[in-house]
Motif scaffolding. Structure first.
Motif: not given
Length: 244
Positions: A69-84
């Motif tokens: 998503a960041y590569s395509a649209e420069t957006v970043w989800p509001s996901t907890d860091v541990p899940r990443l």
């Protein structure tokens, strides 16, 4: 049956391999060595019925989606860091062992994972189906977790400073498997000298556990995620005594 255990590293120099042939009541290590290149590994893949690789087979699904998503649209989800950072299988291992495996998205193990997935992609390119959840010939293994389940030390046996712990571990493993596993004295000495070769041996044993259905099952509802992220084959308690 022939199982291959691979203690994969980012470079051949520290990549250990162990090939074991299994009969009905016994097993014999045919090859135990260090320094396997990609070409060596593909040759060994051709000799094995089941292959266990000590490296992640994928990345956390929320992480790959976030990067895309960041590569395509420069957006970043509001996901907890541990899940990443951690996959579902990492969470399961933590629940059972009380500690996290290395994060494939934020630790140096990511470089080794890149080599692992390149190898798997090359296998898939030949037409062989590769199931990242372990359902095919390839299975993701974690030797330290297996050692913990089997009652051996799973910390402090690495590198030079872990030599004393590793020596006791190898001695105990040799005693526990002496009735059915044949390794030369030279091979046991190699395991004592090198944690990479010890992990390759353990990986080959875990691969046998997976092949005969003695690993913890993937929880209901996690199968599709396991096929995407990869899944660590965690031996059941007592499974070491059921291998031959």
């Amino acid at each position: 049956m022939v199982t291959l255990g691979v203690d994969l590293a980012s470079q051949p120099k520290r990549t250990g391999i162990c090939l074991i042939r299994w009969d009905r009541v016994s097993a014999r290590a045919q090859t135990l060595s260090l320094g396997a290149t990609d070409g060596d590994l593909h040759t060994l893949f051709g000799r094995a019925d089941k292959i266990g690789i000590d490296a992640p087979f994928g990345w956390p699904a929320p992480f790959t989606r976030a990067v895309a998503a960041y590569s395509a649209e420069t957006v970043w989800p509001s996901t907890d860091v541990p899940r990443l950072r951690f996959r579902r299988t990492d969470e399961v291992v933590r629940e059972k062992l009380g500690r996290w495996p290395l994060s494939v998205s934020s630790d140096l193990i990511a470089v080794t994972a890149m080599r692992a997935v390149r190898l798997l992609a090359e296998v898939a390119a030949t037409g062989e189906a590769v199931d990242r959840s372990g359902g095919g010939r390839f299975v993701e293994v974690y030797p330290a977790a297996a050692l913990h389940v089997w009652g051996f030390p799973s910390r402090g046996y690495k590198r030079t400073k872990g030599a004393a712990v590793r020596a006791r571990l190898v001695s105990d493993l040799a005693e526990r498997t002496m009735d059915w596993l044949t390794l030369s004295e030279e091979d046991w000495a190699r395991c004592t000298a090198s944690d990479d070769m010890l992990d390759a041996l353990v990986a080959a044993l875990v691969t046998r556990v997976a092949a005969i259905g003695r690993c913890e099952p993937i929880p209901t509802g996690d199968h599709e995620l396991a096929k995407e992220e990869g899944w660590i084959a965690l031996p059941q308690t007592g499974s070491l005594n059921q291998l031959a």
